[in-house]
Design a protein around this motif. Sequence first.
Motif, PDB file in Angstrom:
ATOM      1  N   GLU A   1      -8.590   3.637   4.650  1.00 24.01           N
ATOM      2  CA  GLU A   1      -7.716   2.891   3.723  1.00 24.01           C
ATOM      3  C   GLU A   1      -8.245   2.903   2.283  1.00 24.01           C
ATOM      4  O   GLU A   1      -7.481   2.989   1.329  1.00 24.01           O
ATOM      5  CB  GLU A   1      -7.593   1.427   4.185  1.00 24.01           C
TER       6      GLU A   1
ATOM      7  N   TYR B   1       0.349   2.389  -0.226  1.00 24.79           N
ATOM      8  CA  TYR B   1      -0.239   1.992  -1.521  1.00 24.79           C
ATOM      9  C   TYR B   1       0.657   2.423  -2.681  1.00 24.79           C
ATOM     10  O   TYR B   1       0.687   1.758  -3.720  1.00 24.79           O
ATOM     11  CB  TYR B   1      -1.657   2.568  -1.663  1.00 24.79           C
TER      12      TYR B   1
ATOM     13  N   ASP C   1      -4.478   5.287  -6.796  1.00 24.49           N
ATOM     14  CA  ASP C   1      -4.859   4.795  -8.126  1.00 24.49           C
ATOM     15  C   ASP C   1      -5.161   5.907  -9.137  1.00 24.49           C
ATOM     16  O   ASP C   1      -5.470   5.616 -10.291  1.00 24.49           O
ATOM     17  CB  ASP C   1      -6.088   3.873  -8.016  1.00 24.49           C
TER      18      ASP C   1
ATOM     19  N   GLN D   1      -6.224   4.211  -0.982  1.00 23.97           N
ATOM     20  CA  GLN D   1      -6.021   3.365  -2.170  1.00 23.97           C
ATOM     21  C   GLN D   1      -6.534   4.075  -3.432  1.00 23.97           C
ATOM     22  O   GLN D   1      -5.888   4.080  -4.479  1.00 23.97           O
ATOM     23  CB  GLN D   1      -6.791   2.053  -1.971  1.00 23.97           C
TER      24      GLN D   1
END
Length: 256
Positions: free
Chosen positions: A17, A48, A25, A21
């Motif tokens: 995870e 996400y 980003d 993420q």
Amino acid sequence: MSVKAKKHLGQHFLKDENIAQKIADTLSYKGYSHVLEIGPGMGVLTKYLLEKDITTHVIEIDTESVDYLKANYLNLANRIIEQDFLKYDLKIVFNDEPFAIIGNFPYNISSQIVFKLLEIRNQVPEFSGMFQKEVAMRICSKEGSKVYGILSVLTQAFYNAEYLFTVPPSVFNPPPKVDSGVLLLKRKDNFTLPCSETLFFKVVKTSFQQRRKTLRNSLKTFNLSDNLKANVIFDKRPEQLSVAEFIELTSRIEND
């Protein structure tokens, strides 16, 4: 219910995870209102993306993954494109609007994904994702490097390329046999070339097809004038030329 990874599709599902993420980003989400994820699988990265202030679309060829996404991501259901990214005309979905591309790319088609990106670069200001480490390094490498080649020059003619981080095999199911690497491509402010783009692609590809030879030998088929061939640039091998020098070389060939 989970999806079984299929070897012929080059599927390795990311199960970490934090890394999902981190990849989500990498994009700025500025200057466009849509993002397209290639090969979402079971949606570990997708979830996400759905948290971002952006409209997320996914393109997936695996029917089992599509069924899984439809069952588990109800708010995404009408933005799942059941198509092959390499063959699909994205104008059907995006018209002429800009969009970013992101994904954990199947290794067996990752270079082809980049070539398709270059074809649609007018619409794609940002691109980020996970490749086999070696391919990611190649795309981002500079002249003088052993891995610098066709992908490096063609991509960097239009995008600034940055290698971001390495990902170990253990965070995938099934684990691949190699490390992976995440990169970010940001389109240059001025991404039009001062020479013929078709000729530029041809010069770069022809040069690297015989990368051990000097350009004087590898570009013989271009029937260049003796005057042009006398230029010192032709004493070099292709991996010694920067992207800017390849553009300058193409301009000279064009004007020859």
